[in-house]
Enzyme design. Structure first.
Site, short mmCIF file in Angstrom:
data_model
loop_
_atom_site.label_atom_id
_atom_site.label_comp_id
_atom_site.label_asym_id
_atom_site.label_seq_id
_atom_site.Cartn_x
_atom_site.Cartn_y
_atom_site.Cartn_z
N THR A 17 0.81 -1.23 0.00
CA THR A 17 0.00 0.00 0.00
C THR A 17 0.84 1.28 0.00
OG1 THR A 17 -0.15 -0.08 2.43
CG2 THR A 17 -1.91 -1.15 1.17
N GLY A 18 2.16 1.16 0.06
CA GLY A 18 3.01 2.35 0.01
C GLY A 18 3.07 2.94 -1.39
N GLN A 20 5.68 3.48 -3.55
CA GLN A 20 6.43 2.70 -4.54
C GLN A 20 5.77 1.36 -4.80
OE1 GLN A 20 8.96 3.93 -6.25
NE2 GLN A 20 8.77 5.86 -5.12
N ILE A 96 13.78 -4.98 -4.12
CA ILE A 96 14.14 -3.82 -4.94
C ILE A 96 14.83 -2.74 -4.09
CG2 ILE A 96 13.23 -2.11 -6.54
CD1 ILE A 96 12.84 -5.01 -7.45
N THR A 97 14.59 -2.73 -2.82
CA THR A 97 15.04 -1.66 -1.92
C THR A 97 16.53 -1.39 -2.03
OG1 THR A 97 13.30 -2.34 -0.38
CG2 THR A 97 15.02 -0.90 0.47
N GLU A 98 16.86 -0.12 -2.09
CA GLU A 98 18.26 0.32 -2.12
C GLU A 98 18.68 0.81 -0.74
OE1 GLU A 98 21.14 3.48 -4.57
OE2 GLU A 98 18.96 3.46 -4.88
N TYR A 159 18.86 -2.62 -19.06
CA TYR A 159 17.92 -2.09 -20.07
C TYR A 159 18.62 -1.86 -21.40
CZ TYR A 159 15.85 -0.87 -15.54
OH TYR A 159 15.39 -0.89 -14.25
N GLU A 209 30.64 -5.31 -13.20
CA GLU A 209 31.16 -4.01 -12.76
C GLU A 209 32.48 -4.22 -12.05
OE1 GLU A 209 28.26 -2.42 -10.13
OE2 GLU A 209 26.94 -1.67 -11.71
N HIS A 247 27.18 2.07 -7.44
CA HIS A 247 26.77 1.02 -6.51
C HIS A 247 27.76 0.90 -5.36
CE1 HIS A 247 24.37 -1.09 -9.93
NE2 HIS A 247 23.66 -0.16 -9.33
#
Length: 393
Positions: A17-18, A20, A96-98, A159, A209, A247
């Site tokens: 419900t947030g 994001q 997904i959280t950073e 992407y 990377e 990152h």
């Protein structure tokens, strides 16, 4: 076929419900993902986006049968959300959280050791099987169903890789963004191993990377176990030592984890490397083209060999209408009578003696037939005579 997720995967959203969670859940639903509900503690029993809201992941799994979860929970609580999903029996957890604290992720990594739960992330774009299921923040419209498996530490470069493979008419089987944090769930080896076993995936693109040693470990795994063509790109070639590049894990420390080291390890493993992400699609198209030509040639050679072996082993086909007696007789094998064979061998086939003998044989046959006919006629006349005599009496 695909890896990790498909059109049958049932997904829930933690942090449903947030802001994001709501936005990206809408995007996943619009793409066709089978989202069956969400979790927000304290709001169980409500409905959001026309789907049920649950207080706990366990309750959501019991009610909906979900097997995957995507997490949009603030960083301080993300580790607890991951562990709750694993305890509830979720098979695929996409965080997904950073900005999840490294110490929290160390504890999560230890807790998940030996678990059946696969964690993707944190700090990642997610996972997508084009046309079937999207779990994460990637734009769905750029993806196209195809034969290339993509695994990347960078979201944006994922992407770009998708764009390259779509433009080269290759498409993607599944794309996995494993994230760029120093401590995370699935790594390159875990994903590449799944792609190697997936029959739909014909080639693999790996985007790494600077920082860490995951790419070097992946190179060794590819050298030993991977048969499919692999193309790789390493971001951060010009990064100075000690500077973090985007990152948390993209940093050269102690002289290790440089782009040059990673390229060297990949090239030693016979991986096709490129210096620009714009070359990824073209390089993979070239490798696949060569592989398909070789596969077609090998198939042709095998077919020719099998045909030749079959011709040597199998008996020659029999002539239609040829009787068993003819096949067994000497004449059936050669197509000539024994007399004709002897005549050919002695050169008397055209001689007068042979012709006279042949004529006598034919005449004798006619004489015998005529005698039988005359005997039959005499018998019939005798019978008619007897009947006539009985009639006169």
């Amino acid at each position: 076929m695909s890896i990790l997720v498909n059109q049958r995967t049932k997904v829930i959203c933690q942090g449903f419900t947030g802001k994001q969670g709501t936005f990206h859940s809408e995007q996943c639903i619009a793409y066709g993902t089978k989202l069956v509900g969400g979790v927000t503690p304290g709001r169980g029993g409500e409905r959001h986006l026309e789907l049920p809201v649950f207080d706990t992941v366990r309750e959501a799994v019991r009610t909906t049968g979900a097997t995957a979860s995507m997490i949009y929970v603030p960083a301080p609580y993300a580790a607890d959300a991951i562990l709750e999903a694993a305890d509830a029996g979720i098979e695929i957890v996409v965080c997904i959280t950073e900005g999840v604290p490294v110490n929290d992720m160390v504890k999560v990594k230890a807790a998940l050791a030996g678990s059946a739960t696969r964690l993707i992330g944190p700090n990642c774009p997610g996972v997508i099987t084009p046309g079937e299921c999207k779990i994460g923040i990637m734009p769905g419209f750029i993806h196209k169903k195809g034969c290339i498996g993509i695994v990347s530490r960078s979201g944006t470069l994922t992407y770009e890789t998708v764009f390259q493979t779509t433009n080269n008419e290759l498409g993607q089987s599944t794309c996995v963004g494993i994230g760029g944090d120093p401590v995370r769930g699935m790594n390159f080896i875990d994903v590449i191993e799944l792609f190697e076993r997936d029959p739909q995936t014909e080639g693999i693109i790996m985007v790494g990377e600077i920082g860490g040693s995951d790419e070097e470990a992946a190179a060794e795994h590819i050298r030993r176990y991977v048969s499919k063509p692999v193309v790789a790109y390493i971001a951060g070639v010009t990064a100075p030592p000690g500077k973090r590049m985007g990152h948390a894990g993209a940093v050269i420390a102690g002289g290790k984890g440089t782009a040059a080291d990673k390229y060297r390890a990949l090239e030693a493993a016979r991986v096709r490397t490129v210096k620009s992400p714009a070359e990824l699609g073209r390089a993979m198209a070239e490798l696949l083209g060569k592989r398909r030509v070789q596969a077609a040639q090998s198939a042709s050679d095998r077919a020719a060999k099998a045909s030749k072996d079959a011709g040597e082993v199998l008996p020659r086909p029999r002539a239609l209408g040829q009787s068993a007696a003819a096949r067994k007789s000497p004449a059936g094998k050669s197509g000539r009578s024994p007399a004709a064979q002897r005549a050919k061998g002695s050169g008397r086939a055209k001689g007068s003696g042979h012709a006279k003998a042949s004529g006598r044989a034919k005449g004798s046959a006619r004489v015998k037939v005529s005698a039988r006919v005359k005997a039959g006629l005499r018998g019939r006349r005798s019978q008619r005579g007897k009947r006539a005599a009985r009639g006169r009496r």
